[in-house]
Design a protein around this motif. Structure first.
Motif: not given
Length: 71
Positions: A16-25, A34-39, A43-47
């Motif tokens: 899930a974390f890798a998928k979130a990182l890929k979506e940012i890239e 605000h890509p940083q805020q969205n990420f 991440l908080r939702v995944l956590m």
């Protein structure tokens, strides 16, 4: 929770974390002002979904860095 269950949870969180990182890239079709805020929000939702603390995620990131899975 046995070791097998812990490993399964870790792999799910890693995926899930890798998928979130890929979506940012690779930005999606949605505008991201605000890509940083969205990420961070994702991440908080995944956590929350995986019941992981900040310390758990920090340990995961350190492990991924050590294994060369992220830069």
């Amino acid at each position: 929770m046995d070791e097998r269950e812990k490993l399964r949870k870790f792999r799910e969180l890693d995926d899930a974390f890798a998928k979130a990182l890929k979506e940012i890239e690779t930005p999606s079709k949605e505008p991201a002002n605000h890509p940083q805020q969205n990420f961070e929000q994702r991440l908080r939702v995944l956590m929350g979904d995986f019941k992981q603390s900040d310390a758990d995620v920090n340990e995961l990131l350190k492990t991924l860095l050590e294994l060369g899975r992220i830069a």
